[in-house]
Design a protein around this motif. Structure first.
Motif, PDB file in Angstrom:
ATOM      1  N   GLY A 218      36.664 -13.446 -27.225  1.00  0.00           N
ATOM      2  CA  GLY A 218      36.418 -13.646 -25.807  1.00  0.00           C
ATOM      3  C   GLY A 218      37.620 -13.415 -24.921  1.00  0.00           C
ATOM      4  O   GLY A 218      37.511 -13.468 -23.689  1.00  0.00           O
ATOM      5  N   ALA A 219      38.795 -13.140 -25.513  1.00  0.00           N
ATOM      6  CA  ALA A 219      40.014 -12.905 -24.724  1.00  0.00           C
ATOM      7  C   ALA A 219      39.909 -11.564 -24.017  1.00  0.00           C
ATOM      8  O   ALA A 219      39.219 -10.643 -24.477  1.00  0.00           O
ATOM      9  CB  ALA A 219      41.239 -12.924 -25.620  1.00  0.00           C
ATOM     10  N   PRO A 220      40.572 -11.421 -22.882  1.00  0.00           N
ATOM     11  CA  PRO A 220      40.502 -10.149 -22.146  1.00  0.00           C
ATOM     12  C   PRO A 220      41.166  -9.012 -22.921  1.00  0.00           C
ATOM     13  O   PRO A 220      41.987  -9.227 -23.805  1.00  0.00           O
ATOM     14  CB  PRO A 220      41.267 -10.450 -20.857  1.00  0.00           C
ATOM     15  CG  PRO A 220      42.169 -11.590 -21.198  1.00  0.00           C
ATOM     16  CD  PRO A 220      41.419 -12.409 -22.200  1.00  0.00           C
ATOM     17  N   ALA A 221      40.776  -7.788 -22.556  1.00  0.00           N
ATOM     18  CA  ALA A 221      41.387  -6.617 -23.171  1.00  0.00           C
ATOM     19  C   ALA A 221      42.826  -6.475 -22.709  1.00  0.00           C
ATOM     20  O   ALA A 221      43.251  -7.077 -21.716  1.00  0.00           O
ATOM     21  CB  ALA A 221      40.580  -5.373 -22.807  1.00  0.00           C
ATOM     22  N   GLY A 222      43.590  -5.666 -23.452  1.00  0.00           N
ATOM     23  CA  GLY A 222      44.986  -5.428 -23.077  1.00  0.00           C
ATOM     24  C   GLY A 222      45.916  -6.503 -23.606  1.00  0.00           C
ATOM     25  O   GLY A 222      45.516  -7.418 -24.329  1.00  0.00           O
ATOM     26  N   VAL A 223      47.164  -6.408 -23.214  1.00  0.00           N
ATOM     27  CA  VAL A 223      48.175  -7.297 -23.766  1.00  0.00           C
ATOM     28  C   VAL A 223      47.995  -8.740 -23.303  1.00  0.00           C
ATOM     29  O   VAL A 223      48.467  -9.670 -23.963  1.00  0.00           O
ATOM     30  CB  VAL A 223      49.592  -6.809 -23.411  1.00  0.00           C
ATOM     31  CG1 VAL A 223      49.871  -5.465 -24.041  1.00  0.00           C
ATOM     32  CG2 VAL A 223      49.791  -6.748 -21.903  1.00  0.00           C
TER      33      VAL A 223
END
Length: 596
Positions: A218-223
């Protein structure tokens, strides 16, 4: 045969004379660090390097590591060497006393690391990665994590790794796919594949502590969606001993060009139990603590490779006879003169020497500032030292490793055909040195980091931590009766660096490709000026000490002669680099992609 004797006199010069090691006692927690203590540590480290590690360097390269039914075996003699190394307390020399370490300053640890890298680069990576894991956990781990892992990493019974790279994901970590699923007990279940993991699996320690970047479900994309987890090979029991095997296996070992005695593993995490380090989504910040330490460490690998290559080439050049001196026979009683009499051989040897001693001096300055960043009592002094270290980290990593490979290649040339075959060990040094330009962020990435992040950081404040002392030195010494020629040369190169900095600042703000096109040459220019500053300081100090040095006068005289070579034969490259930088991007970026 590879030849190495620890350059203790030069190390003492850098620590005690260039950087006033007596002043370390004024730093918080360093009250017991005296020049005498430093000398004893260096002397004992030299024994380990020369007597234990160097004899295993060629044999370890020949044998390499072996994977057998999931178990990795290091080369013959490595387990015994690691036991000797660990029992001598060398795994903890830079660790805090509260965890069983010796708490020695970074500037001393750097010199010890250089000796280890010079004599056995593959071996040095096992404790080197462990110390990086120690640094990350000490700064970002919970109290419970620190209590569990740091004493074990300090005494070397457990080792550490850094697990970032995936088959599809190298520098661009925002693409990583390793996932972390929360469990009911507060831990996470980690699944994914990591590649190129140095010291990822081996038989030297009773447990391996993997620091793994992964993305929580569920974490956002990217770093911004990346978190850091500690994933031990064996799950610790309540009393802190290795317990059941975790879900992490070594699927394969890479078949490599060099550093064959270090196990570079592909690790598969299959529902492995891990614990988050720091805050969710802040994993890259925590991992950069380890990466920055690793980048400085890799720079020292380059210096170590340059030093053993130099010493081996000098020994060969003294022994190998071929032709006669252009000025007439020097060894009339022999069939030919040793090749060290020839100008081109001397050019090669002096180039390597000037690079090695210049890098050692620059590394000593950076590491001393790191000591101040961690231990100075004045917050403003700590902040300035941190800014300087941040600015210089990509330069140390890229410049030292570039020069380490160049030096190994140049030393190989001194040997002629004998350098190309395995008997003398030079070709191993070239192979080992090559990786340092690639891992922990390629040198091209270091150059982009320098121009894209470090120069503009804090409105250029970090840049002033280097520019101001160099400008002050030039102003104070430009009329020195015996140094003016060197200082004038430094001034010209520094002027080129200032012009290049202004060019990148003006062009790069409007067009990032302009900064990117100039980045590699800019880092080399910056590095050459930094070495020039260290050589100018060295020359001034040598002049001051030479008259009263007694038996040591020859050391200072040699310093002056090497400084002269640097200023006359190496630093003039600065002008050409400025022309390349100012040429801009057009020649490369206008080239049609289809024409490649």
């Amino acid at each position: 045969m590879q030849v190495y004797k620890a350059p203790l006199r030069d190390m003492r010069f850098v620590l005690h004379e260039l950087n006033d090691s007596a002043g370390l006692a004024a730093l918080d927690g360093m009250q017991d660090v005296t020049p005498e203590l430093i000398d004893s540590v260096l002397e004992e480290a030299a024994k380990i390097a020369e007597e234990v590690l160097l004899p295993l360097n060629a044999s370890g390269d020949e044998e390499g590591c072996h994977l057998d039914n999931g178990v990795v075996r290091t080369p013959k003699g490595f387990r015994e060497a690691y036991r000797t190394f660990r029992e001598g307390g060398w795994t903890g020399i830079g660790c805090a006393p509260e965890y069983g370490g010796q708490g020695l300053p970074h500037s001393v640890s750097m010199m010890v690391s250089e000796m280890l890298c010079a004599t056995n680069m593959a071996f040095s990576m096992y404790p080197g990665l462990s110390h990086g894991a120690y640094e990350a956990l000490s700064q970002h781990g919970s109290d419970a994590q620190k209590a569990l892992y740091l004493p074990k990493l300090t005494d070397g019974t457990w080792t550490g790794t850094m697990c970032l790279t995936e088959p599809h994901c190298g520098t661009d970590l925002g693409l990583l796919r390793t996932r972390a699923v929360p469990a009911d007990d507060g831990s996470y279940r980690i699944s994914g594949t990591k590649i190129f993991i140095s010291a990822g699996e081996h038989d030297l320690s009773e447990n391996i502590v993997h620091l793994v970047l992964a993305r929580i479900a569920g974490a956002p994309a990217g770093v911004r969606g990346i978190s850091l987890f500690v994933v031990p090979k064996f799950i610790p029991t309540e009393d802190g001993r290795p317990g059941p095997r975790n879900g992490v296996v070594c699927a394969s070992l890479e078949h490599k060009m060099g550093i064959k005695a270090n196990a570079t593993a592909q690790l598969v995490f299959e529902d492995a139990q891990g614990w988050i380090v720091g805050e969710p989504g802040r994993g890259l910040n925590a991992m950069f603590t380890m990466m920055n330490a690793a980048r400085l460490g890799v720079g020292i690998q380059g210096l170590g490779m340059g030093e053993i290559a130099y010493q081996s080439a000098v020994a060969y050049a003294r022994d190998r006879i071929q032709g006669r001196s252009l000025a007439g026979a020097k060894a009339a009683d022999r069939a030919a003169d040793p090749i060290i009499v020839h100008p081109d051989v001397r050019r090669m040897l002096l180039t390597i020497r000037a690079y090695n001693e210049g890098c050692r001096a620059l590394g000593g300055w950076v590491s001393r500032r790191l000591d101040e960043a961690h231990h100075a009592n004045d917050p403003a002094e700590r902040e300035a030292a941190e800014g300087f270290a941040a600015l210089m980290t990509p330069i140390v990593k890229a410049l030292f490793t570039d020069l380490g490979l160049e030096s190994a290649n140049t030393a190989m040339q001194v040997y002629g055909g004998h350098g190309y075959i395995r008997d003398h060990g030079m070709e191993q040094l070239v192979r080992d040195a090559r990786i340092a330009l690639i891992y922990e962020g390629t040198n091209g990435i270091q150059a982009l980091d320098l121009v894209g992040r470090k120069l503009p950081a804090h409105m250029g404040r970090n840049l002033r931590t280097f520019f101001h002392p160099v400008a002050a030195f030039i102003e104070a010494n430009e009329k020195h009766p015996m140094l003016s020629k060197m200082v004038t040369g430094l001034g010209r190169a520094f002027g080129a660096l200032q012009l290049a900095t202004a060019h990148i600042a003006s062009k790069g703000m409007g067009d990032p490709e302009e900064a990117g096109a100039a980045a590699t040459e800019y880092l080399r220019l910056f590095g050459l000026v930094a070495l020039g500053y260290m050589w100018a300081r060295t020359a001034k100090l040598s002049l001051e000490k030479m008259m009263s040095a007694g038996a040591d006068a020859a050391f200072y005289q040699t310093k002056l002669q090497t400084a002269r070579f640097y200023f006359e034969r190496i630093l003039p490259q600065a002008g050409g680099l400025l022309f390349q930088i100012k040429a801009g991007k057009e020649a490369m970026m206008s080239f049609p992609e289809a024409a490649f």
